[in-house]
Design a protein around this motif. Structure first.
Motif, PDB file in Angstrom:
ATOM      1  N   PHE A  34      38.482  65.245 -31.323  1.00 52.15           N
ATOM      2  CA  PHE A  34      38.452  65.257 -29.860  1.00 52.15           C
ATOM      3  C   PHE A  34      38.394  63.856 -29.264  1.00 52.15           C
ATOM      4  O   PHE A  34      38.263  63.709 -28.047  1.00 52.15           O
ATOM      5  CB  PHE A  34      37.234  66.049 -29.367  1.00 52.15           C
ATOM      6  CG  PHE A  34      37.184  67.458 -29.882  1.00 52.15           C
ATOM      7  CD1 PHE A  34      38.185  68.362 -29.600  1.00 52.15           C
ATOM      8  CD2 PHE A  34      36.120  67.877 -30.669  1.00 52.15           C
ATOM      9  CE1 PHE A  34      38.139  69.658 -30.082  1.00 52.15           C
ATOM     10  CE2 PHE A  34      36.055  69.175 -31.153  1.00 52.15           C
ATOM     11  CZ  PHE A  34      37.072  70.068 -30.860  1.00 52.15           C
ATOM     12  N   ALA A  35      38.448  62.802 -30.082  1.00 53.18           N
ATOM     13  CA  ALA A  35      38.259  61.428 -29.600  1.00 53.18           C
ATOM     14  C   ALA A  35      39.380  61.008 -28.646  1.00 53.18           C
ATOM     15  O   ALA A  35      40.558  61.324 -28.856  1.00 53.18           O
ATOM     16  CB  ALA A  35      38.186  60.471 -30.774  1.00 53.18           C
ATOM     17  N   THR A  36      38.986  60.272 -27.583  1.00 50.07           N
ATOM     18  CA  THR A  36      39.936  59.699 -26.639  1.00 50.07           C
ATOM     19  C   THR A  36      39.631  58.206 -26.502  1.00 50.07           C
ATOM     20  O   THR A  36      38.725  57.683 -27.147  1.00 50.07           O
ATOM     21  CB  THR A  36      39.817  60.369 -25.259  1.00 50.07           C
ATOM     22  OG1 THR A  36      38.537  60.047 -24.705  1.00 50.07           O
ATOM     23  CG2 THR A  36      39.950  61.882 -25.362  1.00 50.07           C
ATOM     24  N   ASP A  37      40.375  57.516 -25.637  1.00 50.92           N
ATOM     25  CA  ASP A  37      40.112  56.095 -25.406  1.00 50.92           C
ATOM     26  C   ASP A  37      38.703  55.865 -24.880  1.00 50.92           C
ATOM     27  O   ASP A  37      38.101  54.826 -25.128  1.00 50.92           O
ATOM     28  CB  ASP A  37      41.136  55.535 -24.411  1.00 50.92           C
ATOM     29  CG  ASP A  37      42.520  55.374 -25.026  1.00 50.92           C
ATOM     30  OD1 ASP A  37      42.603  55.346 -26.281  1.00 50.92           O
ATOM     31  OD2 ASP A  37      43.502  55.288 -24.267  1.00 50.92           O
ATOM     32  N   LEU A  38      38.167  56.833 -24.151  1.00 51.88           N
ATOM     33  CA  LEU A  38      36.803  56.713 -23.648  1.00 51.88           C
ATOM     34  C   LEU A  38      35.814  56.574 -24.809  1.00 51.88           C
ATOM     35  O   LEU A  38      34.875  55.772 -24.739  1.00 51.88           O
ATOM     36  CB  LEU A  38      36.455  57.940 -22.796  1.00 51.88           C
ATOM     37  CG  LEU A  38      35.033  57.987 -22.213  1.00 51.88           C
ATOM     38  CD1 LEU A  38      34.843  56.862 -21.198  1.00 51.88           C
ATOM     39  CD2 LEU A  38      34.758  59.343 -21.576  1.00 51.88           C
ATOM     40  N   CYS A  39      36.026  57.347 -25.868  1.00 53.04           N
ATOM     41  CA  CYS A  39      35.130  57.306 -27.034  1.00 53.04           C
ATOM     42  C   CYS A  39      35.199  55.961 -27.740  1.00 53.04           C
ATOM     43  O   CYS A  39      34.216  55.534 -28.375  1.00 53.04           O
ATOM     44  CB  CYS A  39      35.493  58.411 -28.020  1.00 53.04           C
ATOM     45  SG  CYS A  39      35.547  60.065 -27.282  1.00 53.04           S
ATOM     46  N   ARG A  40      36.346  55.278 -27.641  1.00 52.55           N
ATOM     47  CA  ARG A  40      36.536  54.000 -28.337  1.00 52.55           C
ATOM     48  C   ARG A  40      36.155  52.797 -27.490  1.00 52.55           C
ATOM     49  O   ARG A  40      36.108  51.677 -27.996  1.00 52.55           O
ATOM     50  CB  ARG A  40      37.992  53.887 -28.788  1.00 52.55           C
ATOM     51  CG  ARG A  40      38.366  54.883 -29.889  1.00 52.55           C
ATOM     52  CD  ARG A  40      39.809  54.737 -30.323  1.00 52.55           C
ATOM     53  NE  ARG A  40      40.715  55.449 -29.431  1.00 52.55           N
ATOM     54  CZ  ARG A  40      41.077  56.722 -29.606  1.00 52.55           C
ATOM     55  NH1 ARG A  40      40.596  57.419 -30.617  1.00 52.55           N
ATOM     56  NH2 ARG A  40      41.904  57.314 -28.763  1.00 52.55           N
ATOM     57  N   THR A  41      35.886  53.026 -26.206  1.00 48.79           N
ATOM     58  CA  THR A  41      35.604  51.884 -25.320  1.00 48.79           C
ATOM     59  C   THR A  41      34.250  51.963 -24.609  1.00 48.79           C
ATOM     60  O   THR A  41      33.771  50.946 -24.106  1.00 48.79           O
ATOM     61  CB  THR A  41      36.704  51.778 -24.247  1.00 48.79           C
ATOM     62  OG1 THR A  41      36.807  53.021 -23.543  1.00 48.79           O
ATOM     63  CG2 THR A  41      38.050  51.440 -24.890  1.00 48.79           C
ATOM     64  N   HIS A  86      30.559  62.036 -25.585  1.00 45.26           N
ATOM     65  CA  HIS A  86      31.170  62.110 -24.256  1.00 45.26           C
ATOM     66  C   HIS A  86      31.643  63.522 -23.944  1.00 45.26           C
ATOM     67  O   HIS A  86      31.679  63.930 -22.779  1.00 45.26           O
ATOM     68  CB  HIS A  86      32.371  61.158 -24.172  1.00 45.26           C
ATOM     69  CG  HIS A  86      32.005  59.710 -24.093  1.00 45.26           C
ATOM     70  ND1 HIS A  86      31.342  59.166 -23.021  1.00 45.26           N
ATOM     71  CD2 HIS A  86      32.209  58.690 -24.966  1.00 45.26           C
ATOM     72  CE1 HIS A  86      31.160  57.864 -23.215  1.00 45.26           C
ATOM     73  NE2 HIS A  86      31.678  57.556 -24.391  1.00 45.26           N
ATOM     74  N   TYR A  87      32.032  64.264 -25.001  1.00 42.42           N
ATOM     75  CA  TYR A  87      32.579  65.605 -24.806  1.00 42.42           C
ATOM     76  C   TYR A  87      31.810  66.606 -25.677  1.00 42.42           C
ATOM     77  O   TYR A  87      32.360  67.146 -26.646  1.00 42.42           O
ATOM     78  CB  TYR A  87      34.070  65.632 -25.175  1.00 42.42           C
ATOM     79  CG  TYR A  87      34.898  64.569 -24.493  1.00 42.42           C
ATOM     80  CD1 TYR A  87      35.096  64.601 -23.113  1.00 42.42           C
ATOM     81  CD2 TYR A  87      35.479  63.533 -25.230  1.00 42.42           C
ATOM     82  CE1 TYR A  87      35.853  63.624 -22.482  1.00 42.42           C
ATOM     83  CE2 TYR A  87      36.239  62.553 -24.601  1.00 42.42           C
ATOM     84  CZ  TYR A  87      36.426  62.597 -23.230  1.00 42.42           C
ATOM     85  OH  TYR A  87      37.171  61.624 -22.599  1.00 42.42           O
ATOM     86  N   PRO A  88      30.540  66.857 -25.358  1.00 40.40           N
ATOM     87  CA  PRO A  88      29.767  67.805 -26.169  1.00 40.40           C
ATOM     88  C   PRO A  88      30.424  69.175 -26.169  1.00 40.40           C
ATOM     89  O   PRO A  88      31.019  69.600 -25.171  1.00 40.40           O
ATOM     90  CB  PRO A  88      28.402  67.816 -25.492  1.00 40.40           C
ATOM     91  CG  PRO A  88      28.652  67.337 -24.100  1.00 40.40           C
ATOM     92  CD  PRO A  88      29.772  66.360 -24.200  1.00 40.40           C
ATOM     93  N   LEU A  89      30.317  69.857 -27.280  1.00 44.71           N
ATOM     94  CA  LEU A  89      30.984  71.139 -27.453  1.00 44.71           C
ATOM     95  C   LEU A  89      30.164  72.270 -26.834  1.00 44.71           C
ATOM     96  O   LEU A  89      28.937  72.256 -26.868  1.00 44.71           O
ATOM     97  CB  LEU A  89      31.206  71.429 -28.936  1.00 44.71           C
ATOM     98  CG  LEU A  89      31.933  70.358 -29.755  1.00 44.71           C
ATOM     99  CD1 LEU A  89      32.130  70.838 -31.183  1.00 44.71           C
ATOM    100  CD2 LEU A  89      33.272  70.001 -29.116  1.00 44.71           C
ATOM    101  N   ASP A  90      30.873  73.229 -26.305  1.00 39.83           N
ATOM    102  CA  ASP A  90      30.259  74.454 -25.807  1.00 39.83           C
ATOM    103  C   ASP A  90      30.989  75.603 -26.488  1.00 39.83           C
ATOM    104  O   ASP A  90      32.111  75.940 -26.140  1.00 39.83           O
ATOM    105  CB  ASP A  90      30.405  74.543 -24.284  1.00 39.83           C
ATOM    106  CG  ASP A  90      29.740  75.779 -23.708  1.00 39.83           C
ATOM    107  OD1 ASP A  90      29.006  76.451 -24.451  1.00 39.83           O
ATOM    108  OD2 ASP A  90      29.948  76.073 -22.520  1.00 39.83           O
TER     109      ASP A  90
END
Length: 341
Positions: free
Chosen positions: A291-298, A314-318
């Motif tokens: 689920f990683a995006t640029d937000l996760c890397r920066t 950043h994107y916890p699972l539900d």
């Protein structure tokens, strides 16, 4: 007031190539009678965090925390003498490998009775009686004969039981069990875990169980902390963790359990755990996360806030779906790899 309170615990080691952070901002509480599991792969900082609590790390380690308190006493500021009065008496630890943790030069009886002499001041007759009582309590047959046995004369299961007897000698308020069943066969593993749970229930002590076995967590603990590469990535009740894991790493660990696998192949997590020289920026799990995006890397993921504040993401699972993800299906990255079961 919790029995044990740890806030923002960090442990760094000085190495030839620089400083290495083995534990990064760990937070949890343990109340009287609680059963907490700390789970993660080898090298995730589980044992190091508890050795920092015990004051048993080498001089190359630097321990910092906003708070590390036991029964209201600040373990960061107390003297070495005050810590020695606590460790072994009120806080005890069962170490990972009994065959190397027990002193080969002294009998089992001597090693059990030593803490009774130092911490409780019992005389020789009282120490012997208490040692025999402990050996019976942990299920060692012929305790009179075992008192005079040396560690090499005991089996792995017997050695582990002797270690448990040593840890319980002074009736500690908190017991830390560091992978107590790792080196044992399956039958003995079950016996040791049943013994620990029974002793915890009977004595009312708090139990912190360090393990990498999710099955052990499901059977024994009430709450669980998940570690990855030194970071605490999730903290939940055991039921909540297995029912609805919030961090992608936790979800991937649970998906790899054989009893949860579907189809012909066993799922696995691609890539490897980062070491000292290849730690990624921001989220440490981002190179392996589907689920990683640029937000996760920066941007460093938040530690708290909202319904999923216990997950460092950043994107916890539900229920398996990433909340707030730009692609609700999470198809921006490859799915977890599969290996032959």
């Amino acid at each position: 007031m919790p029995l044990l309170e740890i806030r923002n615990l960090t442990v760094e080691f000085q190495t030839a190539s620089g400083r290495f952070r083995a534990v990064d901002s760990m937070d949890f509480e343990v109340g009287t009678g609680d059963m907490l599991a700390i789970v993660g792969e080898s090298g995730s900082g589980k044992s190091v965090a508890m050795l920092a609590l015990m004051g048993l790390l080498p001089w190359t380690a630097t321990v910092t925390a906003d708070r590390m308190a036991f029964a209201g006493r600040d373990l960061l500021t107390i003297s070495k003498r005050e810590r020695r009065d606590i460790v072994g008496k009120e806080i005890a630890m069962i170490f990972q490998e009994p065959m190397t943790s027990l002193n080969p030069c002294f009998t089992i009886g001597f090693q059990i009775q030593e803490s009774l002499r130092v911490h409780l001041g019992l005389d020789r007759k009282e120490r012997r009686a208490r040692a025999l009582e402990l050996l019976r309590e942990v299920g060692i047959p012929e305790p009179e004969r075992r008192l005079s046995a040396f560690p090499h004369q005991l089996s792995g299961g017997m050695s582990q039981r002797a270690m448990i007897a040593m840890a319980l000698a002074c009736r500690p308020k908190l017991l830390i069990a560091d992978e107590p069943s790792t080196a044992l066969d399956v039958t003995i593993q079950a016996q040791i875990l049943d013994l620990l749970v029974a002793l915890q229930r009977d004595t009312g002590m708090a139990l912190v169980l360090i393990t990498h076995d999710m099955g052990v967590v499901a059977e024994t603990a009430e709450r669980v902390v998940v570690q990855y590469a030194g970071q605490q990535v999730e903290r939940q009740s055991v039921y909540g963790l297995f029912e609805d894991p919030h961090h992608p790493y936790t979800a991937a660990l649970l998906a790899a359990l054989p009893e949860r696998a579907t189809g012909r192949h066993l799922p696995s997590i691609p890539g490897v755990v980062p070491g000292q020289g290849d730690r990624p920026a921001c989220c440490l799990f981002n190179p392996r996360c589907r689920f990683a995006t640029d937000l996760c890397r920066t941007v460093v993921p938040p530690r708290a806030g909202g319904e999923f504040g216990e997950a460092l993401c950043h994107y916890p699972l539900d229920h398996g779906r990433p909340t707030g993800h730009p692609d609700p299906d999470g198809s921006l990255a490859a799915a977890p790899e599969e290996t032959n079961a």
